[in-house]
Design a protein around this motif. Sequence first.
Motif, PDB file in Angstrom:
ATOM      1  N   HIS A 473       0.829  -1.202   0.000  1.00  0.00           N
ATOM      2  CA  HIS A 473       0.000   0.000   0.000  1.00  0.00           C
ATOM      3  C   HIS A 473       0.868   1.259   0.000  1.00  0.00           C
ATOM      4  CE1 HIS A 473      -4.199  -1.353   0.341  1.00  0.00           C
ATOM      5  NE2 HIS A 473      -3.685  -2.444   0.923  1.00  0.00           N
ATOM      6  N   ASP A 476       2.181   1.950  -3.425  1.00  0.00           N
ATOM      7  CA  ASP A 476       1.163   2.522  -4.316  1.00  0.00           C
ATOM      8  C   ASP A 476       0.898   3.988  -3.986  1.00  0.00           C
ATOM      9  OD1 ASP A 476       0.839   0.191  -5.762  1.00  0.00           O
ATOM     10  OD2 ASP A 476      -0.617  -0.621  -4.340  1.00  0.00           O
ATOM     11  N   TRP A 477       0.807   4.306  -2.703  1.00  0.00           N
ATOM     12  CA  TRP A 477       0.548   5.692  -2.297  1.00  0.00           C
ATOM     13  C   TRP A 477       1.738   6.590  -2.637  1.00  0.00           C
ATOM     14  CZ3 TRP A 477      -1.357   3.453   2.928  1.00  0.00           C
ATOM     15  CH2 TRP A 477      -2.661   2.965   2.769  1.00  0.00           C
ATOM     16  N   ASN A 478       2.939   6.027  -2.644  1.00  0.00           N
ATOM     17  CA  ASN A 478       4.124   6.824  -2.992  1.00  0.00           C
ATOM     18  C   ASN A 478       4.006   7.402  -4.400  1.00  0.00           C
ATOM     19  OD1 ASN A 478       5.302   6.364  -0.552  1.00  0.00           O
ATOM     20  ND2 ASN A 478       6.684   4.757  -1.272  1.00  0.00           N
ATOM     21  N   LEU A 480       1.568   8.755  -5.732  1.00  0.00           N
ATOM     22  CA  LEU A 480       0.842  10.023  -5.726  1.00  0.00           C
ATOM     23  C   LEU A 480       1.784  11.220  -5.618  1.00  0.00           C
ATOM     24  CD1 LEU A 480      -1.989   9.021  -3.224  1.00  0.00           C
ATOM     25  CD2 LEU A 480      -2.165   9.092  -5.721  1.00  0.00           C
ATOM     26  N   GLU A 512      -4.293   5.287   4.948  1.00  0.00           N
ATOM     27  CA  GLU A 512      -4.013   6.171   3.815  1.00  0.00           C
ATOM     28  C   GLU A 512      -3.974   7.633   4.283  1.00  0.00           C
ATOM     29  OE1 GLU A 512      -5.877   7.300  -0.568  1.00  0.00           O
ATOM     30  OE2 GLU A 512      -7.099   6.302   0.956  1.00  0.00           O
ATOM     31  N   TYR A 515      -0.676   8.105   6.292  1.00  0.00           N
ATOM     32  CA  TYR A 515       0.548   8.093   5.487  1.00  0.00           C
ATOM     33  C   TYR A 515       0.621   9.311   4.560  1.00  0.00           C
ATOM     34  CZ  TYR A 515       4.330   6.181   2.618  1.00  0.00           C
ATOM     35  OH  TYR A 515       5.524   5.994   1.959  1.00  0.00           O
ATOM     36  N   THR A 516      -0.494   9.604   3.857  1.00  0.00           N
ATOM     37  CA  THR A 516      -0.450  10.737   2.922  1.00  0.00           C
ATOM     38  C   THR A 516      -0.318  12.068   3.656  1.00  0.00           C
ATOM     39  OG1 THR A 516      -2.883  10.751   2.866  1.00  0.00           O
ATOM     40  CG2 THR A 516      -1.724   9.563   1.103  1.00  0.00           C
ATOM     41  N   ILE A 633      -5.374   1.166  -4.327  1.00  0.00           N
ATOM     42  CA  ILE A 633      -6.331   2.257  -4.254  1.00  0.00           C
ATOM     43  C   ILE A 633      -7.029   2.417  -5.590  1.00  0.00           C
ATOM     44  CG2 ILE A 633      -5.193   3.553  -2.425  1.00  0.00           C
ATOM     45  CD1 ILE A 633      -3.810   5.186  -4.471  1.00  0.00           C
ATOM     46  N   GLU A 638      -7.917   7.545  -5.221  1.00  0.00           N
ATOM     47  CA  GLU A 638      -6.697   8.246  -5.609  1.00  0.00           C
ATOM     48  C   GLU A 638      -6.962   9.737  -5.765  1.00  0.00           C
ATOM     49  OE1 GLU A 638      -3.381   8.243  -9.186  1.00  0.00           O
ATOM     50  OE2 GLU A 638      -4.800   6.585  -8.982  1.00  0.00           O
ATOM     51  N   ALA A 641      -7.158  11.205  -2.384  1.00  0.00           N
ATOM     52  CA  ALA A 641      -5.823  11.348  -1.787  1.00  0.00           C
ATOM     53  C   ALA A 641      -5.085  12.538  -2.370  1.00  0.00           C
ATOM     54  CB  ALA A 641      -5.016  10.066  -2.005  1.00  0.00           C
TER      55      ALA A 641
END
Length: 917
Positions: A473, A476-478, A480, A512, A515-516, A633, A638, A641
């Motif tokens: 996860h 994947d968020w990185n 963004l 999420e 982290y974000t 996500i 997305e 986010a």
Amino acid sequence: MRHFLLIILICLSPICIQAKEKFLIGFSQCSAGDWRENMEAEMERELMFHDDMEIIKLQAEDSTLLQIQQIDELVKKGIDLIIIAPNEIDALLPVVEKVYDSGIPVILIDRKINSPKYTAYIGGNNFDIGNTAGVYIANKLNNEGQVMELLGILSSSPALERMNGFSNAIDKFPNIDNVYKIRAKWNNELVTDSLSIILKKYPSVKAIFSHTDFMAEAASTVVRENFSDRDILIVGVDGLPNEGGGIELVKQGIISATLIYPTGGKEAIQTAAKILHNKNFKKNNLLPTTLIDHSNVDITRIQFQNINALQEDITKSKNMLERLNGRYREQQILLFVSLVLLTLVAIFLAMYLWSFKRLKISNHNLEEQKEAISAQNIELKRLSDELEKVTQERLRFYTNISHEFRTPLTLISGPIDNLSKTKNLTGEQKELLQVAQKNISILLKLIEHIIDFRKYELGKHDFLPVSADLKKHFEDWNGLFAGVAKNKQIDFRMEAVSEDDFIIDFDVEKMERIYTNLLSNAFKFTPEKGTIKVLIEREIIDEKAFVKVQVINSGKPIPGNKIKDIFDRFYQAGSKAGGSGIGLALVKGYIDLHGGKIKVTNPSGFICFTFSIPVNQEESIVSKELNKSSEAIKPATENEALDIITQIIGSEDSFTFDDEYDEGKTTVLLVDDHPGIRSYLKSLLKENYAVLEARDGIEGIRKAIRYVPDLIISDVMMPGIDGVEMCSHLKKELSTSHIPIILLTANAQDEKRILGFESGADDYISKPVNFEMLIVRIRNLIEGRKKLKAVFGSVEDKNEKIADSIKPEKSFIDKLEGQIEKHIENSELSVDFLSNELGMSRIQLYRKVKALTNYSPVEFITLFRLKKAVHLMKVTDTNLAQIAYQVGFSAPSYFSKSFKKYYHKSPSEYLKEIRNI
């Protein structure tokens, strides 16, 4: 307590009174040897009779340089008086005079210097010693014969005076001839090496005068070993009574006679005492000498032995007296200590009785205070409950208002979405609609934050953990943040410290957010070309498995006094960066829901947020992630986010703008960290103005100095240097002080407006901005500057009253004209020269002058020369050719051509007109 200390001081005062302050005497000895040891021994014996004096001795080992250093060292120790035996007459003169001039008394002993700058001199009469030796030798030789002399170092006064005294005596006996002088320099080896040769050369030498006994002894050895058949009279100087001294040498027949050379140690201490106690003393003290030969050597030895015995008795008596005095002082101290102890016992007894009485009173007062504090606590609890109730009511109000905001935002969003689907929209219209849609989305997300935070505080937040791969996860968020990292050239990477899997139980939506939010803050506060690292690893805490995550970024550390408050709701560590102040509070709340902990630290040059959450949650609430093969996500998530990221760090430029500077158009510089604002303002201004852009205050200052625009529009709240600081800096800069500046801000408080105007801003407009009014203000400020150009660029001298707002520009023009006036006759006066004199670059001067006068610097110089020429035409009868040269034109023809260009008539026509009037 003060009375107690006073009593102790009174008891100890007799002991303190007995401790006298001592005078400190420095003694710089030039050399070593028996005679100088006798001098120091005499000083020590005399000091026994002066309890208020002590001495520091340093010995220079025949080195003039070392003696100079030692004298300086003694002065630094804070001596009250110095005794010096100079190694040389002239070399020591500067340092002795320096000490004397500083106010420290100087006593010279044994040797002199060529200066009157000393306090006293103590030493043997060396001239008389030489004279006495000469008379004695002449008498022994029946007033005829050859003699020779063994000299000391002639740069010292004893050797020079003994030589002069001896010569004075010998000159009175015509038949006595001093055939040779050996410069032995007090050195036995030089005597041994050279005397034998000299005696062979002069076989008739009957007597030798040696400046010291030890050189005389060396001469006697040479005579006995090499010239035993010759009867040579040998006379030395010093006459020490100790073993191996001159008196013993005479007694043993090694030398014929010796002259006693008094050391002066005793007399030096006596004179020092008189000086230090401000008593009368004699400046030059020449000590007498006595000649010792076989006729009086025995009686002299006996006298010296008796003197030495007496001195030893005195020393013993002195030591005994000191021991008795020490015992007396010990007994005195013991007596005083006993008195102090008795006093302390009495004081402590009194204090105990007084304290017991005070304790009873204090206990009664404490009971009364306890009752009062109890009543205060009850009141404080009541006030706290009321405050909490008010706070909850306010939060409920904000939450309800937030819900109410959704309806009008939905009604705004719907029409905008419909408009954006229209096919015949221009590119600019589409861009404006996208800006509106994006900001509506951010507003909705802020509202959701407030509602989520309220749910968390009320404990009504859903917690839906699933078993999933946390690392996957995160990766994947990185994605963004890839665009942000690229635009700011940030080194962004994630590292898994261990090879373990990171399948754990967590709520994906809340993780999420956690982290974000942390990454968004990291990108927000990391400078360009900085570093952001995410470290993830497993750890064991109290036998329970946890996953630890660290988000580390370079940048300015968080002040230590603010770290403890950083997770409080509505708290902001800095005011310039903006934000709602609930992001980190919500992060901490979500981590608490997971049963974890979060903290922030400041490693060297970095900021580190560290949180740990348990690997496993309660099985009853954990479900499996539905689709592990798909992306972690979904597109909708997305977009949400990305909205969070935009909300926290602001919208990053998706392109690198390239300013198109056009000197032919009026130029406006836009300074704002929000590209949407810049883009919108640019769309309004680009038809009529050349528009430059800057992302922050630092870039704004750089571009203002480089391009010197006609007007600057700046936001106030920006990271780093804000709009007020930038405005203040530019108004103080000579090259940019004339530029009008409009500040835009969301803070409409009067104090902030005053602060903006104090920084030099020409206007201060609150957000939301009425753009029609902004366009009018821009137009009016630029028109005002054009009128200013008309004043400063007129070919006629106008004595118009200058407004306070443009006085800095008038001051600049005055400086520029002053420099031109100063060098007006120089026909080669250049722009480079003027820019150096004014402390500006050539291009800055060009843009500044152009902005203020509408002329280039070269044209302005020409115009100033012409104005000066017109003035000379009016007040003098000088012909035009001379005027042309006086004002710096290289030729009258060039003057005439330039004059006609600006005044539309020739100089002769203009002159005719003004003289006919």
